[in-house]
Scaffold this active site. Structure first.
Site, PDB file in Angstrom:
ATOM      1  N   ASP A   3     -45.886 -22.628 -59.839  1.00  0.00           N
ATOM      2  CA  ASP A   3     -46.545 -21.686 -60.744  1.00  0.00           C
ATOM      3  C   ASP A   3     -47.738 -20.981 -60.114  1.00  0.00           C
ATOM      4  O   ASP A   3     -48.149 -19.921 -60.585  1.00  0.00           O
ATOM      5  CB  ASP A   3     -47.025 -22.430 -61.999  1.00  0.00           C
ATOM      6  N   HIS A  49     -48.139 -31.474 -58.333  1.00  0.00           N
ATOM      7  CA  HIS A  49     -46.869 -31.625 -59.051  1.00  0.00           C
ATOM      8  C   HIS A  49     -46.670 -33.083 -59.440  1.00  0.00           C
ATOM      9  O   HIS A  49     -47.054 -33.998 -58.713  1.00  0.00           O
ATOM     10  CB  HIS A  49     -45.706 -31.154 -58.170  1.00  0.00           C
TER      11      HIS A  49
END
Length: 378
Positions: A314, A263
């Site tokens: 995700d 991330h």
């Protein structure tokens, strides 16, 4: 902006652009909260409708407030005939996000409000977007597949309605609940690119439709909204758990990233991963897709060991969506369905600021160039 180099500002990483009470993202200790409520607790205990109310109003609703709010959303789920006609006109090969943007533009024309909108006008547009966006995505998918559209039913939750409208089958309770959680944990994530685009647009005084369309356009970009579909493509390419290590080594040798890892803000694990891992495991087992989950779990293990990277939100959404019957090319549009409440909440907050968002750029081009007439240029 103070003096600096291009590398200092590239990507605007860690630049504080504005103050917000909607979402707290704590990169250091890996926490995410909506108006002070931890997203993991909301994912386990709340509903998409209740979380949407929280995002829009800043407080959890009472029982009466939630019933009224849910009724308002349900009253806005059915698509008007003009919009159905527009959807029928798109070729089956059209990109779902392009179709969604076009459909919302049609709605914007039908529900135009003065600019800038008053608070009540803005909220009504926001509620219409929350109600109709899931229906547009689902109805379009059925149409492009040559199947009869399934309309919303008032007795279902938002999560159950969407799954039923996409698949044509009434979802079992645990599947609907899993998707409910998926909607909640993806409803907002502070100033991600699409939310920032929506807020910049709101700062100009544009109406809510215009702001959300700006957010949709940003989300449609592969660097922002394609992570889940890229994860699914990787899992399909790997195929079986035994191929994971070789596949990762090949990616590393080619200096290619592994989709769904690392991330840009969280310094450690994404706070949503553990909850989604559990749901993906349960739903893959239920749907007879256990090998798919095993590939995902092995990929998380190998990438963590070899690259020291953590999966982002995700990553486990990919096998979860697949187990719920959602097609891969619809994943970005499903992301949009999840994110509309967050966009609307940020737009409403930005309206209260009444200040244009106008950042500066660090100029790095040539300077003090003299103009030469056309005849003297070669």
């Amino acid at each position: 902006m103070s003096a600096g180099t291009a590398s200092d500002v590239r990507g605007l990483d860690n630049v504080i652009a504005l103050a917000s009470s909607v979402c707290r993202l704590s990169a250091e200790d890996g926490r995410l909260a909506y108006h002070g409520y931890d997203v993991r607790e909301l994912g386990e205990r709340s509903t998409a409708e209740e979380t949407s109310y929280l995002l829009l109003h800043g407080e959890l609703p009472t029982g009466t407030e939630l019933r009224l709010f849910t009724a308002e959303l349900r009253d806005r789920q059915k698509l008007p005939p003009t919009l159905l006609k527009v959807l029928k006109g798109f070729p089956p090969t059209a990109d779902p996000m392009t179709v969604l943007r076009a459909a919302l533009a049609v709605l914007a024309a039908e529900h135009a409000v003065p600019v800038p909108p008053a608070t009540e006008q803005a909220m009504q547009q926001g509620l219409l977007l929350l109600g109709m966006t899931p229906t547009i995505v689902a109805v379009w998918h059925r149409m492009r597949s040559g199947q009869r559209p399934v309309g919303p039913r008032k007795g279902r939750s938002a999560a159950a309605n969407f799954l039923a409208m996409v698949t044509g089958v009434e979802p079992v309770a645990e599947a609907a609940r899993a998707f409910d959680t998926a909607l909640i944990v993806r409803a907002d994530n502070e100033l991600n690119p699409s939310t920032f685009a929506a807020r910049v647009t709101a700062a100009t005084g544009a109406d809510v439709f215009g702001c959300v369309l700006a957010g949709l356009s940003a989300l449609a970009g592969p660097r922002h909204g394609w992570h889940t579909r890229n994860v699914m493509a990787a899992l399909d390419e790997i195929g079986v758990p035994e191929q994971v290590e070789d596949w990762v080594r090949q990616r590393v040798a080619l200096q290619k990233p592994v989709a769904g890892f690392g991330h840009v803000v969280y310094q450690g694990a994404d706070p949503r991963t553990e909850l989604l891992r559990q749901l993906a495991e349960q739903q893959c087992q239920r749907a007879g897709m256990w090998p798919l989950f095993r590939v995902a779990r092995e990929l998380e293990t190998v990438v963590g060991r070899e690259l020291g990277q953590h999966p982002i939100v995700d990553f486990y959404l990919a096998p979860l969506y697949r187990s719920l019957g959602l097609p891969t090319d619809l994943f970005t549009a499903v992301f949009a369905v999840s994110r509309v409440p967050g966009w609307v909440a940020h737009v409403m907050e930005q309206y209260r600021d009444e200040k244009l968002l106008r950042p500066r750029a660090l100029y790095v081009g040539p300077a003090d160039r003299a103009y030469r007439p056309l005849r003297g240029r070669r």
